[in-house]
Write an enzyme that holds these catalytic residues in place. Structure first.
Site: not given
Length: 418
Positions: A79, A173-174, A184, A258, A261-262
């Site tokens: 990504y 997420h996964k 994220d 972060r 931030g994402w």
């Protein structure tokens, strides 16, 4: 061919011939020494350009092939490159310089085979991170109409249909992280999902998809928001089984810069593609305001920057972190420019932007621009197990010129340059 372009091409040839890229990728500062040819003829990156173009040229200098962005050793579908290339699309639109388009286009050429299969991508892993680079293919398909890009895009869209979800409908997420929603993931998946819907879906199917996108944000606000601070936790485990998850709430223990931030970037980028008359726009815009209010509370009053762990600036080992700072600045200045936030929010964005340039940017003698103090990576669970503790976040690797910082810095610069 411009003088600058010829210099860049000479330098690119030199760096590929000498193998310097691989050596530089293993160092912490990643500053690349100018080649003999370049040092004789002047700077690799002219200092009279705008910051957006200076940083893009610096990234092209460090990573002569676009698949190399963020220190990739071999072509791999991941990504971070897409963030820089998203910014490059806008720099190209502003300048018309073909080398920027070629840099973006080479990513698709290298990562998507003629039959539409994507190098290293495995759909059955249901890793939401891997949708983000689909944004590059949406751009390239609009420009080039290559069948291979359409096939690759359809494969990525299939992943959304099969992506496991919480009981409420939030994407995991996964697949290997069952029942877990990470901030994220909103950035990794939702701008692509919305943009794909706008380009390829109509009628009731489009309405259903847009509603699904908005629901992802509604669910995160409900389950990951800390009402006391206004910040959002990095992740939530619906099952409350993970060692990092609070046994009552399922929330991870800290506010990672972060991750927030994402989330901010996800909101402003989704609004680029969500229809103007969709009722969910108002909700997302309200989330941007509460997000920005919370972020401004934790902005360092002196430097204008933000810390790796947002609410513990004075704790041992904490530091002013570049990727989160760039993402917050981008989210706020873009929101002001688009009218999602009042103009008064520009002051906090500008203070942050000036702080990045003053305290986190260095310029080599050859003009190459570096963004320093970037957290290389952070996550939860996995092997070795990441427990989400304060000590975990502040002890992850710090490096320069991480694409998760340089990309948002270019995007923020473009917004200030408007």
């Amino acid at each position: 061919m411009s003088f600058m372009n010829s210099k860049l091409k000479i330098y690119t040839f030199a760096i590929l011939s000498s193998g310097m890229f691989l050596a530089s990728a293993q160092t912490k500062t990643t500053a690349v020494k100018p080649s003999t040819e370049t040092s004789k003829s002047g700077k690799v990156v002219p200092t009279n350009l705008k910051w957006s173009e200076r940083m893009l040229l610096s990234e092209m200098n460090r990573f002569p092939e676009s698949w190399m962005l963020d220190f990739s050793k071999s072509p791999k579908w991941t990504y971070p490159a897409a963030i820089v290339l998203d910014a490059a699309e806008q720099v190209y639109a502003n300048t018309g310089k073909k080398e920027y388009y070629d840099y973006i286009s080479s990513f698709g050429d290298k990562l998507v085979k003629e039959d539409g299969t994507i190098v290293s991508y495995e759909l059955e892993k249901y890793n939401i991170d891997l949708l983000n680079s689909g944004n590059v293919l949406l751009y390239l398909y609009e420009k080039e109409k290559k069948e291979k890009y359409l096939k690759a895009l359809q494969t990525l869209r299939l992943q959304i249909d099969g992506q496991p979800r919480t009981n409420e409908g939030s994407f995991w997420h996964k697949k290997i992280y069952p029942n877990q929603v990470w901030l994220d993931g909103l950035y990794m998946g939702m701008p692509f999902y919305t943009h794909y819907t706008k380009d390829f879906t109509t009628g009731a199917d489009a309405t259903k998809a847009y509603d699904d996108v908005v629901m992802q944000f509604d669910s995160v606000q409900k389950n990951l928001l800390d009402k006391k601070t206004g910040l959002l936790y990095h992740a939530w485990d619906e099952s409350k089984e993970q060692a990092w998850a609070d046994k009552q709430t399922g929330l991870s223990p800290n506010f990672w810069g972060r991750a927030m931030g994402w989330y901010g970037m996800a909101m402003v980028d989704v609004l680029d593609h969500l229809p103007k008359d969709h009722p969910g726009r108002a909700s997302i815009i309200s989330y941007i305001k509460s997000f920005s209010d919370a972020v401004i509370k934790y902005q360092d009053k002196k430097s204008g920057l933000w810390y790796q762990v947002l609410d513990k600036p004075l704790a041992n080992g904490n530091y002013e972190e570049a990727t989160a700072s760039a993402m917050f600045v981008y989210t706020m200045i873009k929101s002001v420019n688009k009218g999602y936030l009042p103009k008064s929010y520009k002051a906090a964005a500008k203070k942050g932007y000036d702080g990045i340039i003053k305290d986190l940017i260095t310029v080599d003698e050859n003009g190459v621009v570096n963004l320093n103090k970037c957290c290389a990576v952070a996550g939860l669970g996995g092997k070795p197990y990441r427990d989400g503790s304060y000590e975990y976040y502040v002890n992850e690797q710090i490096r320069s010129n991480d694409a998760k910082g340089t990309g948002p810095f270019i995007l923020a610069s473009l917004e200030f340059e408007k």
